[in-house]
Scaffold this active site. Sequence first.
Site, short mmCIF file in Angstrom:
data_model
loop_
_atom_site.label_atom_id
_atom_site.label_comp_id
_atom_site.label_asym_id
_atom_site.label_seq_id
_atom_site.Cartn_x
_atom_site.Cartn_y
_atom_site.Cartn_z
N TYR A 105 39.55 36.68 31.27
CA TYR A 105 39.97 37.36 32.78
C TYR A 105 39.99 39.07 32.60
O TYR A 105 40.50 39.24 31.77
CB TYR A 105 41.24 36.64 33.16
CG TYR A 105 41.42 37.87 34.43
CD1 TYR A 105 40.50 38.60 35.47
CD2 TYR A 105 43.07 38.88 34.53
CE1 TYR A 105 41.44 38.75 36.26
CE2 TYR A 105 43.33 38.94 35.64
CZ TYR A 105 42.10 39.20 36.31
OH TYR A 105 42.89 39.82 38.14
N ASP A 144 36.26 35.74 35.04
CA ASP A 144 36.42 36.15 36.30
C ASP A 144 35.90 37.92 35.13
O ASP A 144 37.04 38.22 34.28
CB ASP A 144 37.80 36.85 37.42
CG ASP A 144 37.64 38.21 38.37
OD1 ASP A 144 36.63 38.78 37.89
OD2 ASP A 144 38.86 38.44 38.86
#
Length: 269
Positions: A105, A144
């Site tokens: 992330y 992400d």
Amino acid sequence: MKLISWNVNGIRACVGKGFLDYFNTVDADIFCLQEIKVQEGQIELDLPGYHQYWNYALKKGYSGTAIFTKEKPLSVRYGIGIRTEEPEGRIITLEFETFYMVNVYVPNAKRDLTRLDYRLEWEDEIRDYLQELDQLKPVVFCGDLNVAKEEIDLRNAKSNKGNSGFTEEERGKLTDLLACGFVDTFRYFYPEREGSYSWWSYMSKVRERNIGWRIDYFIVSTSLIPVLKDASIHSEVLGSDHCPICLEMDIPEKTAIMNLKSGQIIEVE
């Protein structure tokens, strides 16, 4: 082999919005989560047949990652390399017989770009780390990444130039990574497909009008190109401001290893 990556923007909230229905239906071999926003003991998921690995952020209700996998990995790492202290819980690496699975992330530069310098340093570290792993085994890198690489990867490119997630610096770091022997699997299969996004603002009617960004990725070592089958974005799946993305590969699970230079699969005893 089917792999899923999903920024759930809070796993407890996502479970209340149908996460388990999707999880059970998609039947992934490896399922990666970002932005879980929980601490240890705050949620228990009954996932028969899966090994669970969680990397919690120290700050409550913030960041964090998790991986659920049918096959038990050979090893598990939290953080980058030998630096295992990672207060924001942003990285998990699982080692399998034929490849490394790295779930991340990436830090957001923030709207006012006050965290851009930190984010760029983080990008350099993760690139070096992935290259080190790639010298040993092929790498599957997902998560992400908080950046739209090209104008085709977001709806309103012109008005977003210079904004967080679409600065030249952030886009350049992703370009640098791909130049080091990695490939963006979605663009490998669909180089000119428009309107394929994985994140939408919660503002009214934005998702319905598909005003989005593609900031979630499966990126793999180029040696894995021969075994790639497809990459897809499950934009119909709700439950978060992101949607799940999927990668399918033909890697044998236990009876082969990868020739790292040619990508040829070699049988082993």
